[in-house]
Design a protein around this motif. Structure first.
Motif, PDB file in Angstrom:
ATOM      1  N   PHE A 152      51.402   4.666 -14.902  1.00 35.58           N
ATOM      2  CA  PHE A 152      51.277   3.895 -13.666  1.00 35.58           C
ATOM      3  C   PHE A 152      50.713   2.517 -13.989  1.00 35.58           C
ATOM      4  CE2 PHE A 152      51.087   8.273 -11.898  1.00 35.58           C
ATOM      5  CZ  PHE A 152      52.182   8.168 -11.049  1.00 35.58           C
ATOM      6  N   ASN A 153      51.161   1.528 -13.224  1.00 33.93           N
ATOM      7  CA  ASN A 153      50.754   0.150 -13.498  1.00 33.93           C
ATOM      8  C   ASN A 153      50.781  -0.642 -12.191  1.00 33.93           C
ATOM      9  OD1 ASN A 153      53.516  -0.348 -12.979  1.00 33.93           O
ATOM     10  ND2 ASN A 153      54.011  -0.219 -15.158  1.00 33.93           N
ATOM     11  N   LEU A 154      50.746  -1.940 -12.277  1.00 33.66           N
ATOM     12  CA  LEU A 154      50.708  -2.761 -11.075  1.00 33.66           C
ATOM     13  C   LEU A 154      52.032  -2.760 -10.323  1.00 33.66           C
ATOM     14  CD1 LEU A 154      48.587  -5.828 -12.255  1.00 33.66           C
ATOM     15  CD2 LEU A 154      47.956  -4.079 -10.583  1.00 33.66           C
ATOM     16  N   PHE A 155      53.091  -2.307 -10.950  1.00 31.73           N
ATOM     17  CA  PHE A 155      54.346  -2.162 -10.200  1.00 31.73           C
ATOM     18  C   PHE A 155      54.318  -0.898  -9.358  1.00 31.73           C
ATOM     19  CE2 PHE A 155      58.634  -0.473  -9.683  1.00 31.73           C
ATOM     20  CZ  PHE A 155      59.267  -1.547  -9.070  1.00 31.73           C
ATOM     21  N   THR A 156      53.825   0.181  -9.912  1.00 34.57           N
ATOM     22  CA  THR A 156      53.852   1.479  -9.230  1.00 34.57           C
ATOM     23  C   THR A 156      52.639   1.702  -8.342  1.00 34.57           C
ATOM     24  OG1 THR A 156      52.712   2.567 -11.068  1.00 34.57           O
ATOM     25  CG2 THR A 156      55.104   2.500 -11.155  1.00 34.57           C
ATOM     26  N   GLY A 157      51.531   1.008  -8.658  1.00 35.40           N
ATOM     27  CA  GLY A 157      50.269   1.419  -8.065  1.00 35.40           C
ATOM     28  C   GLY A 157      49.714   2.588  -8.860  1.00 35.40           C
ATOM     29  N   TYR A 158      48.581   3.115  -8.403  1.00 39.27           N
ATOM     30  CA  TYR A 158      47.908   4.171  -9.152  1.00 39.27           C
ATOM     31  C   TYR A 158      47.648   5.382  -8.255  1.00 39.27           C
ATOM     32  CZ  TYR A 158      47.279   0.157 -12.163  1.00 39.27           C
ATOM     33  OH  TYR A 158      47.503  -0.947 -12.939  1.00 39.27           O
ATOM     34  N   PRO A 159      48.705   6.092  -7.854  1.00 47.29           N
ATOM     35  CA  PRO A 159      48.519   7.249  -6.962  1.00 47.29           C
ATOM     36  C   PRO A 159      47.792   8.387  -7.659  1.00 47.29           C
ATOM     37  CG  PRO A 159      50.789   7.141  -7.740  1.00 47.29           C
ATOM     38  CD  PRO A 159      50.133   5.878  -8.207  1.00 47.29           C
ATOM     39  N   THR A 160      46.815   8.945  -6.991  1.00 47.28           N
ATOM     40  CA  THR A 160      46.073  10.082  -7.536  1.00 47.28           C
ATOM     41  C   THR A 160      46.832  11.371  -7.247  1.00 47.28           C
ATOM     42  OG1 THR A 160      44.868  10.509  -5.496  1.00 47.28           O
ATOM     43  CG2 THR A 160      43.943   8.850  -6.995  1.00 47.28           C
ATOM     44  N   LEU A 161      46.384  12.451  -7.849  1.00 52.55           N
ATOM     45  CA  LEU A 161      46.969  13.760  -7.545  1.00 52.55           C
ATOM     46  C   LEU A 161      46.745  14.124  -6.085  1.00 52.55           C
ATOM     47  CD1 LEU A 161      46.100  15.850 -10.732  1.00 52.55           C
ATOM     48  CD2 LEU A 161      48.381  15.159  -9.951  1.00 52.55           C
ATOM     49  N   GLY A 162      45.603  13.707  -5.548  1.00 47.69           N
ATOM     50  CA  GLY A 162      45.356  13.959  -4.128  1.00 47.69           C
ATOM     51  C   GLY A 162      46.335  13.210  -3.244  1.00 47.69           C
ATOM     52  N   GLU A 163      46.603  11.950  -3.561  1.00 48.72           N
ATOM     53  CA  GLU A 163      47.592  11.186  -2.799  1.00 48.72           C
ATOM     54  C   GLU A 163      48.989  11.760  -2.990  1.00 48.72           C
ATOM     55  OE1 GLU A 163      46.215   6.611  -2.562  1.00 48.72           O
ATOM     56  OE2 GLU A 163      46.430   7.399  -4.603  1.00 48.72           O
ATOM     57  N   ARG A 164      49.255  12.218  -4.187  1.00 47.17           N
ATOM     58  CA  ARG A 164      50.554  12.857  -4.451  1.00 47.17           C
ATOM     59  C   ARG A 164      50.751  14.053  -3.539  1.00 47.17           C
ATOM     60  NH1 ARG A 164      51.707  17.319  -7.804  1.00 47.17           N
ATOM     61  NH2 ARG A 164      53.850  17.377  -8.639  1.00 47.17           N
ATOM     62  N   GLU A 165      49.745  14.906  -3.465  1.00 49.65           N
ATOM     63  CA  GLU A 165      49.849  16.094  -2.616  1.00 49.65           C
ATOM     64  C   GLU A 165      50.000  15.709  -1.148  1.00 49.65           C
ATOM     65  OE1 GLU A 165      50.187  20.015  -1.588  1.00 49.65           O
ATOM     66  OE2 GLU A 165      50.210  19.119  -3.613  1.00 49.65           O
ATOM     67  N   PHE A 180      56.859  -1.833  -6.420  1.00 50.95           N
ATOM     68  CA  PHE A 180      56.596  -3.154  -5.840  1.00 50.95           C
ATOM     69  C   PHE A 180      55.191  -3.199  -5.215  1.00 50.95           C
ATOM     70  CE2 PHE A 180      61.147  -2.342  -5.792  1.00 50.95           C
ATOM     71  CZ  PHE A 180      61.631  -3.462  -6.464  1.00 50.95           C
ATOM     72  N   TYR A 181      54.245  -2.538  -5.902  1.00 51.45           N
ATOM     73  CA  TYR A 181      52.882  -2.399  -5.395  1.00 51.45           C
ATOM     74  C   TYR A 181      52.146  -3.732  -5.391  1.00 51.45           C
ATOM     75  CZ  TYR A 181      48.047  -0.645  -5.257  1.00 51.45           C
ATOM     76  OH  TYR A 181      46.735  -0.408  -4.932  1.00 51.45           O
ATOM     77  N   SER A 182      52.374  -4.536  -6.438  1.00 51.78           N
ATOM     78  CA  SER A 182      51.675  -5.808  -6.561  1.00 51.78           C
ATOM     79  C   SER A 182      52.661  -6.914  -6.925  1.00 51.78           C
ATOM     80  CB  SER A 182      50.588  -5.715  -7.639  1.00 51.78           C
ATOM     81  OG  SER A 182      50.054  -6.989  -7.942  1.00 51.78           O
ATOM     82  N   GLU A 183      52.368  -8.112  -6.473  1.00 53.69           N
ATOM     83  CA  GLU A 183      53.184  -9.256  -6.867  1.00 53.69           C
ATOM     84  C   GLU A 183      53.074  -9.517  -8.366  1.00 53.69           C
ATOM     85  OE1 GLU A 183      52.155 -12.619  -4.541  1.00 53.69           O
ATOM     86  OE2 GLU A 183      52.954 -11.789  -2.659  1.00 53.69           O
ATOM     87  N   ARG A 184      52.033  -8.988  -8.967  1.00 52.05           N
ATOM     88  CA  ARG A 184      51.847  -9.128 -10.418  1.00 52.05           C
ATOM     89  C   ARG A 184      52.479  -7.964 -11.183  1.00 52.05           C
ATOM     90  NH1 ARG A 184      45.996  -8.756 -11.334  1.00 52.05           N
ATOM     91  NH2 ARG A 184      46.028  -7.449  -9.458  1.00 52.05           N
ATOM     92  N   GLY A 185      53.207  -7.092 -10.476  1.00 53.20           N
ATOM     93  CA  GLY A 185      53.720  -5.875 -11.101  1.00 53.20           C
ATOM     94  C   GLY A 185      55.008  -6.018 -11.864  1.00 53.20           C
ATOM     95  N   GLY A 186      55.689  -7.158 -11.765  1.00 51.15           N
ATOM     96  CA  GLY A 186      56.929  -7.347 -12.508  1.00 51.15           C
ATOM     97  C   GLY A 186      58.167  -7.053 -11.692  1.00 51.15           C
ATOM     98  N   PHE A 187      59.282  -6.914 -12.386  1.00 52.25           N
ATOM     99  CA  PHE A 187      60.617  -6.746 -11.820  1.00 52.25           C
ATOM    100  C   PHE A 187      60.929  -7.930 -10.887  1.00 52.25           C
ATOM    101  CE2 PHE A 187      64.358  -4.693 -10.036  1.00 52.25           C
ATOM    102  CZ  PHE A 187      64.804  -3.940 -11.099  1.00 52.25           C
ATOM    103  N   LYS A 188      60.904  -9.116 -11.484  1.00 53.08           N
ATOM    104  CA  LYS A 188      61.095 -10.352 -10.737  1.00 53.08           C
ATOM    105  C   LYS A 188      62.586 -10.659 -10.567  1.00 53.08           C
ATOM    106  CE  LYS A 188      56.657 -11.142 -10.607  1.00 53.08           C
ATOM    107  NZ  LYS A 188      55.893 -10.990  -9.342  1.00 53.08           N
ATOM    108  N   THR A 232      45.584  -3.842  -2.543  1.00 57.72           N
ATOM    109  CA  THR A 232      44.573  -4.350  -1.606  1.00 57.72           C
ATOM    110  C   THR A 232      43.390  -4.956  -2.331  1.00 57.72           C
ATOM    111  OG1 THR A 232      43.480  -2.192  -1.516  1.00 57.72           O
ATOM    112  CG2 THR A 232      45.205  -2.627   0.116  1.00 57.72           C
ATOM    113  N   GLY A 233      43.471  -4.989  -3.656  1.00 52.49           N
ATOM    114  CA  GLY A 233      42.353  -5.520  -4.432  1.00 52.49           C
ATOM    115  C   GLY A 233      41.419  -4.446  -4.919  1.00 52.49           C
ATOM    116  N   GLU A 234      41.590  -3.198  -4.453  1.00 58.30           N
ATOM    117  CA  GLU A 234      40.758  -2.086  -4.887  1.00 58.30           C
ATOM    118  C   GLU A 234      41.668  -0.942  -5.319  1.00 58.30           C
ATOM    119  OE1 GLU A 234      38.197  -0.969  -1.769  1.00 58.30           O
ATOM    120  OE2 GLU A 234      37.114  -2.866  -1.684  1.00 58.30           O
ATOM    121  N   HIS A 235      41.206  -0.188  -6.291  1.00 59.45           N
ATOM    122  CA  HIS A 235      41.964   0.972  -6.738  1.00 59.45           C
ATOM    123  C   HIS A 235      41.626   2.171  -5.862  1.00 59.45           C
ATOM    124  CE1 HIS A 235      43.417  -1.182 -10.172  1.00 59.45           C
ATOM    125  NE2 HIS A 235      42.193  -1.439 -10.589  1.00 59.45           N
ATOM    126  N   HIS A 236      42.645   2.989  -5.626  1.00 62.92           N
ATOM    127  CA  HIS A 236      42.454   4.159  -4.776  1.00 62.92           C
ATOM    128  C   HIS A 236      41.591   5.198  -5.490  1.00 62.92           C
ATOM    129  CE1 HIS A 236      45.389   2.901  -1.749  1.00 62.92           C
ATOM    130  NE2 HIS A 236      46.096   2.444  -2.762  1.00 62.92           N
TER     131      HIS A 236
END
Length: 468
Positions: free
Chosen positions: A164-177, A192-200, A144-148
């Motif tokens: 974690f990177n732009l493919f995975t996103g950056y889930p926190t431990l709180g989000e994990r729980e 597939f978190y970001s179009e810039r994340g790879g795996f094209k 979304t343009g901002e980090h969680h």
């Protein structure tokens, strides 16, 4: 005058006066009657008399040794009796189709009870086996343009402490729980978190993947393993009705593409090699090729958006059964949404952690970080879960794409990114936390009936640097 000689006689001499002293004789050893010359004739007569017994003794010993060795050797070490002699460089068990059996209550039974071709041809997709799971739909988090920054902390991008990177996103431990507390609509990180994340993936391949209703997939990145053609399909799954629904897809990178060309495996103009559609992926998101391999392994619902079912096969294995028959045997007949093999050697994730360290599959430090978190989350050191082993061997994964299995795979993928890439450690954790119903943990011999295992043929080449 007469000369006289006096002889003294003792009382003990009695009547033996003048008798010569006799030497004591030593007792001789008994010999065979008739001497040594009688041994061979007697042996010959005994052999003639008992020849049936003598004939069967070596046969019995030979059969015992064969059965003993056969029980000890895994499939990887058993000789291949059905492989073509022309394939000189092929592993010994390539192209085997023999049925695996096991003894149950004294009776030998097949490990996989699969339908015959006539029965498979009459099958239709059944209603979904999904039930008793709160989530009815799944939303996948995207950039979304901002980090969680939620819960008890955040992972910032490009730090040394996270993969974690732009493919995975950056889930926190709180989000994990929070992701384990499933509501009717679940929102999770799932690649597939970001179009810039790879795996094209090329657009033409994306269009093909959308046509698949049953996806049989594998992957080889960084050179990896050879490509083994699937075998054992019946005419039922090769006819026009099922063939239009079943896809065989192998995900490669450019390194594997080059190494396979050197081995004479060239992609045709239709993008196929044999039955496999080859999808060449660019811009892999991880420097660790093991993590890149988890993407097609765990996120098949993201890669095949219209597929109802998928079968994952590790690149070290050759799939050797009819895919529709496998779905019927492991999912439809058992009313399951996920089928995976029990682990062959261990039952506890904590025992598996010790083996991972001993075999240098991960460092002791990163394994301990994972175990510490699991202990904090209340995961017990138990060897059984719902009557089955609490540990899985994930070289073959058969599943229906439902909200429960899709969420399960997303959270499992996030665990192997956050901690070690050894998915055996994180599988029982996610299974206990998520509590998805209708999981078929089938025995090891069933897995051996599904695939011919060749083992890894070569080490993969890691990427030089991580792409973000």
């Amino acid at each position: 005058m007469l000369n006289s000689v006096s002889v003294s006689i003792s009382e003990d001499d009695g009547d033996v006066v003048g008798r010569t002293r006799v030497r004591p004789r030593h007792r001789r050893k008994k010999t065979w009657p008739g001497g040594r010359r009688e041994i061979l004739p007697r042996a010959a007569r005994a052999a003639i008399r008992w020849w049936p017994v003598l004939l069967f003794i070596p046969v019995i010993i030979l059969l015992f040794e064969i059965s003993r060795v056969g029980r000890k050797l895994p499939d990887d070490d058993r000789p291949n009796l059905s492989a073509s002699s022309k394939e000189e460089e092929s592993p010994r068990n390539l192209n085997r189709l023999d049925r695996m059996t096991r003894v149950v209550h004294g009776v030998r039974k097949p490990c996989l009870k699969i339908l015959n071709a006539e029965q498979i041809e009459k099958l239709e997709f059944p209603a979904s086996a999904e039930a008793d799971f709160p989530a009815k739909s799944v939303l996948y988090k995207v950039e979304t343009g901002e980090h969680h920054v939620e819960g008890n902390g955040t992972f910032l991008p490009k730090t040394e402490t996270t993969r974690f990177n732009l493919f995975t996103g950056y889930p926190t431990l709180g989000e994990r729980e929070q992701s384990f507390k499933v509501n009717e609509t679940a929102a999770v990180h799932c690649g597939f978190y970001s179009e810039r994340g790879g795996f094209k993936i090329p657009d033409a391949d994306k269009d093909y993947l959308k046509t698949c209703k049953v996806a049989v997939s594998t992957c080889a990145f960084g050179g990896g393993d050879d490509l083994y053609q699937p075998i054992g399909m019946t005419y039922a799954s090769l006819n026009k009705v099922w063939a239009a629904k079943v896809c065989y897809v192998a995900f490669w990178d450019e390194v594997t593409l080059s190494s396979q060309k050197k081995n004479g495996k060239v992609i045709g103009e239709d993008q196929f090699i044999g039955k496999w559609r080859i999808v060449v992926v660019k811009d892999l998101p991880f420097s660790d090729q093991r993590l890149n391999g988890k993407i097609p392994k765990m996120l098949s619902h993201r890669l095949f958006p219209n597929a109802r079912f998928s079968i994952w096969v590790d690149s070290k294995s050759q799939f050797r059964r009819d895919p529709i028959g496998v779905l019927e045997a492991l999912l439809w007949r058992t009313n399951s949404v996920l089928a995976i093999s029990e682990h062959g050697a261990r039952s506890s994730l904590y025992d598996e952690a010790k083996a991972v360290i001993k075999k240098h599959k991960a460092t002791p430090e990163e394994v301990e970080i994972q175990l510490h978190q699991y202990r904090q989350d209340g995961i017990p050191d138990e060897k059984r879960l719902n009557g089955k082993k609490a540990l899985a061997e994930a070289s073959v994964i058969v599943r229906e794409h439902t909200p429960s299995t899709n969420i399960f795979m997303c959270l499992w993928f996030n665990e192997v990114v956050r901690f070690t890439s050894r998915d055996q450690l994180s599988f029982p954790y996610v299974l206990r936390r998520l509590k998805i119903p209708r999981v078929n943990m089938f025995p090891v011999c069933t897995r051996k009936d599904l695939v011919n295992s060749m083992g890894h043929t070569r080490k993969v080449k890691p990427l030089v640097k991580q792409t973000s």
